[in-house]
Every structure is written in C-alpha cells, then in structure tokens.
Design a protein around this motif. Structure first.
Motif, mmCIF file in Angstrom:
data_model
loop_
_atom_site.group_PDB
_atom_site.id
_atom_site.type_symbol
_atom_site.label_atom_id
_atom_site.label_comp_id
_atom_site.label_asym_id
_atom_site.label_seq_id
_atom_site.Cartn_x
_atom_site.Cartn_y
_atom_site.Cartn_z
ATOM 1 N N ASN A 160 0.809 -1.223 0.000
ATOM 2 C CA ASN A 160 0.000 0.000 0.000
ATOM 3 C C ASN A 160 0.838 1.267 0.000
ATOM 4 N N GLU A 161 2.182 1.147 0.114
ATOM 5 C CA GLU A 161 3.026 2.341 0.103
ATOM 6 C C GLU A 161 3.074 2.955 -1.303
ATOM 7 N N THR A 162 3.411 4.192 -1.356
ATOM 8 C CA THR A 162 3.545 4.885 -2.639
ATOM 9 C C THR A 162 4.825 4.430 -3.335
ATOM 10 N N GLU A 163 4.707 4.164 -4.628
ATOM 11 C CA GLU A 163 5.879 3.739 -5.388
ATOM 12 C C GLU A 163 6.937 4.829 -5.372
ATOM 13 N N GLY A 164 8.197 4.418 -5.129
ATOM 14 C CA GLY A 164 9.310 5.347 -5.006
ATOM 15 C C GLY A 164 9.727 5.591 -3.573
ATOM 16 N N LEU A 180 12.899 -9.385 -4.986
ATOM 17 C CA LEU A 180 14.017 -8.471 -4.763
ATOM 18 C C LEU A 180 14.819 -8.315 -6.044
ATOM 19 N N THR A 181 15.235 -7.093 -6.323
ATOM 20 C CA THR A 181 16.103 -6.801 -7.459
ATOM 21 C C THR A 181 17.263 -5.947 -6.984
ATOM 22 N N LEU A 194 10.511 0.958 -3.168
ATOM 23 C CA LEU A 194 9.376 0.265 -3.776
ATOM 24 C C LEU A 194 9.249 0.721 -5.225
ATOM 25 N N VAL A 195 9.589 -0.176 -6.154
ATOM 26 C CA VAL A 195 9.521 0.139 -7.579
ATOM 27 C C VAL A 195 8.118 -0.117 -8.117
ATOM 28 N N HIS A 196 7.517 -1.239 -7.712
ATOM 29 C CA HIS A 196 6.161 -1.570 -8.162
ATOM 30 C C HIS A 196 5.410 -2.161 -6.975
#
Length: 225
Positions: A160-164, A180-181, A194-196
């Motif tokens: 639920n966090e904002t991407e970025g 993980l990347t 968080l990317v996506h």
C-alpha cells in the motif's frame, strides 16, 4: 668322741606311723609333679595350635560426591544433541506440481478477444502502421481489456506504500509476494525502494461454460452472407 656307722643295706623290719607319713608325703609330691607335667604339656599343645588366618583388610574408598543436578542435565542434553547430529534428517518430500487445466486460461483469452480484439492486435504486424494508428488501436484494446478485468476479477495491491518510497522488509517476508532486485547482500531485514506495488487477485468470476463448449475455440470465424 663316739662315731656311728650306718648300714644302708639294712631293711626295716617294722612299719610304724613315721613310715606312713613319709610314704604319704612321697605320694603327694609325686601327684603334684604329675599335675605340673600335665599342665605344661597342655600349655605347649595350646601354643602349637594354628593361628586363625587373618581376614583380608578391605579398604573402603570414599565414593565421589554426586554431581549437581544442573551438570547432569547439561550432560544429558549434550548426549541428546550428539544423537540428533548423528541421526540423518529425513529426506524432503518430493514437490508435487499442480497441473492447471487450460479451460480457464482459454476462456480468459476468449473474453479478451471478444471485448478488446486482443489476439487480433497482438498477432497484427504493426510495423506497417504509424504511431498514430497504433495509438488509436491500442486505446480500443485497452478499453476492452480493462472491461474484462473489472467484470471478472477483483484486484488489490500487494503493498500500500507509494511507489518510489523507501520500505523495510522484515525477516521472514513472503518471497512469493515480493521480488528483490538490485544488489542483494546478506539476510533480511532489507531496506529498499518500492519500484512496483504489485497486484493480487482476491476474487474471480468467470462465466460458466455450457456442456459441449469447446474451450479451444477462442474466437469463431466470421462469414458474412
């Protein structure tokens, strides 16, 4: 001076009281001598008796004091751990792969083709068209695909966090939900961006198929008469 001569060869011819006393005295002395001899013999015989064999001396060694209960428990635990190390772990159970039936996937492709001409768009050679023409076609496909998704699936974000934004993944996070990347070093917890936010389906409402329906036919051929 008068001298007397004693003739030892003479034998008494009379037996008076004096002689009786003398004979009794001799008899008593003889009995005493015999008694003394018997006493000496008995004493010597007792001294010659074998001495009793001395019993072996038993040395009692004091037993060591019992160890404290805590040390005994620790030793038992160490033995149990050693046994656990020796015993081989049971072989892991074989992974059983669940085979999915193609009916639901074919049905979804049929819905996308019906509402968005999805297969026609993907199989078309778009190199012959301009970007403007592709954009117009993509808008039609997008509207149709969105309609199918909204009607038959309920979606929800995994995060639920904002991407970025920066987030922290605790130890034991669900690796199926989060991929993980980047440069992964060490063990969780991990700090990253968080990317996506991800997607998950919470409900599916595909239409029921009639008996005899052929799922392999995504879209029937059209013949205009």
């Amino acid at each position: 001076m008068n001298t007397y001569a004693i003739d030892l060869a003479l034998k008494p011819t009379t037996f008076d009281l004096w002689h009786v006393c003398l004979a009794g005295t001799v008899a008593v002395l003889a009995l005493m001598l015999i008694s003394l001899l018997l006493a000496m013999v008995i004493s010597l015989s007792r001294r010659k008796k074998p001495q009793p064999v001395a019993e072996p001396i038993i040395q009692y060694v004091q037993a060591p004091a019992p160890e404290p209960v805590i040390k005994v428990v620790e030793k038992i635990v160490e033995k149990i751990v050693e046994v656990e190390k020796i015993v081989h772990a049971p072989a892991p159970e074989p992974v059983v792969l669940k085979e999915a039936t193609p009916d639901a996937a074919l049905q979804l492709l049929g819905l996308l083709q019906k509402e968005a001409r999805f297969i026609d768009f993907v199989k078309e050679n778009i190199t012959e068209y301009s970007d403007e023409d592709i954009g117009i076609a993509a808008r039609v496909v997008h509207e149709g695909c969105n309609k199918v998704i909204n009607e038959h699936f309920t979606l929800a974000p995994i995060r639920n966090e904002t991407e970025g934004n920066n987030i922290t993944l605790p130890k034991g996070f669900n690796a199926a939900e989060i991929r993980l990347t980047g440069n992964i070093v060490g063990n969780a917890p991990f700090n990253g961006t968080l990317v996506h936010k991800g997607w998950q389906i919470t409900n599916t409402k595909l239409p029921k198929l009639t008996q005899g329906h052929s799922a392999n036919i995504i879209a029937a051929a059209e013949v205009e008469i």
